[in-house]
Design an enzyme around this catalytic site. Sequence first.
Site, mmCIF file in Angstrom:
data_model
loop_
_atom_site.group_PDB
_atom_site.id
_atom_site.type_symbol
_atom_site.label_atom_id
_atom_site.label_comp_id
_atom_site.label_asym_id
_atom_site.label_seq_id
_atom_site.Cartn_x
_atom_site.Cartn_y
_atom_site.Cartn_z
ATOM 1 N N ASP A 129 -0.657 1.210 -14.590
ATOM 2 C CA ASP A 129 -0.901 -0.220 -14.652
ATOM 3 C C ASP A 129 -1.187 -0.665 -16.083
ATOM 4 O OD1 ASP A 129 -1.030 -2.680 -13.542
ATOM 5 O OD2 ASP A 129 -2.681 -2.251 -12.168
ATOM 6 N N TYR A 237 -5.734 12.881 -13.114
ATOM 7 C CA TYR A 237 -6.279 11.715 -13.807
ATOM 8 C C TYR A 237 -7.662 12.025 -14.375
ATOM 9 C CZ TYR A 237 -2.764 8.454 -11.993
ATOM 10 O OH TYR A 237 -1.593 7.797 -11.708
#
Length: 549
Positions: A129, A237
């Site tokens: 994003d 992540y």
Amino acid sequence: MQSQIAPYTNWSSEQFIARISDLESQLKSQNIQEAPPQAEQRRRRKPNQFDPSRYNTRFIALKLAYLGRHLNGYEAPGDTIPPAPTVEEELWKALMKTRLIFPRIKRKGRKTRDIYWEGCDYSKCGRTDKGVSSFGQVIGIRVRSNKPLPKTSQPQNNTASKTSDMDAAEASERTVEGIADPVDVEEEETPFDPIKDEIPYIHLLNQLLPPEIRILAWCPSPPPGFSARFSCRERRYKYFFTQPAYLPIPGAQGSRAGENGGSWLDIDKMKEAASYFLGNHDFRNFAKMDATRQLTNFERVIFHTDIEEIASLDDPAFLSAEAVSGSAGSDGNSSPKPKVYAFVVHGSAFLYNQVRHMAAILFLVGQGLEKPTIVKELLDVRKNPRRPNYEIASDSPLVLWDCVFPGENSEKREDALDWVYPDDPSNVAKAKTSAHGGKWGLNGLVDVMWSTWRSRKIDEVHAAQLMQVTAMRGRGLAPPSEEGRKSSQKRSIKVFDGGNVTKPRGVYTPVMKLELLETPDVINAKWAAKKGITPLELPREGPLGDSDE
């Protein structure tokens, strides 16, 4: 002539104007006579038309990194112009300028700024994003190769003459699909080393990409049927945050770690809460619903979670003072120390904004506003099928750390792709990438990263020194006055969301008492009804293998 111009003092205004006009006319006629004829002017050469059919192609994988704070995400938008460049847009421009890809234009009326990958076998592992970074994004793509085409005798149909009248899109279609006129091969192909003799892809692309986007490595031989999206079996992540989460006030209430929504986080409780994510769960309450995708399966597998210490914060020094860090830590024995931590999570795939939702809940636990078991409650979708409307964590601290592609039949979660890095022995010795900067040379991979790091590090040092000097002036770290203490106690609680600015939120409302959003089934049905689509017409979701952070 001499007698006409000598007595200037006796000339009238009309005589001066007449003389100036006469001289201008003489100068104009002289310039026209001296100008070269139009035929003698040098003509600008037209650039040679690039003929893709004269080049071989190969399918490779690229590993890239980018710092996403000032980028508008990875994926290029469709019809809108983004406020900031995207990674995909910058990558596409570099690939086109270097003539490494030959996309086919299928649809008419395309705009020049459109990005199209038809004929390039393009795939991407994750769609990060806006603001999110990545240190291990992977794409698969078909690119131009140095490998020569087979030497041939003169064919019955002259391919060269045909391609001269063919536009680049048609020529590339012939090359990619392997459509060629029948030819007779005269001699064997020249030996070609797929690394030594190949185009220096890393250096070539990094020359054109902005400093915040770097190609790290390339894989010469991805396995058959490779897709950067669906072949990836694990995505990793890291969400970075500081301890303390926001500026602590000397002597303020909530100075203990994990107490009263204070700035010092209880790392142990955050670790406990993170452990409840492990395994196969329905993560609908940890994701943002995107009705356009019509998802019905929200189960994802989490392999590993942790709260990992990254580094100590030695500057500014006042954060280590007892007046700021509090008399005791969460264990009652030691004061918490200023540090940088990261929430680490490894999973098979992730829903839209899933990691940021997970981090937001962990921060509430770390501040003592929620118990670690809140994770269990939100994972129990039978009991809680509707997600509470809590705020998501900030975007820029999140990094797609790595994408893992194990062997086809391997049970280990280890990357099996054969990556070639700039300092790889075969790459340096044979492909001569050291001449192109390589990893450590001038304008090499690390050299450019050093420049980016140093500029931001100096900014960090300046900001830290300014804050240190300001904090120690006046009364220093003395607690606020009685009036100031009462005023601070009346202030609303600050809820940490991972961002740089933490604003007061009023009286804290527990997560499970917040407004409940509609279930995914209801959201999907409303969108389909608005579009006039029946469930049977909707495209069904593909196999799991995506990352929408």
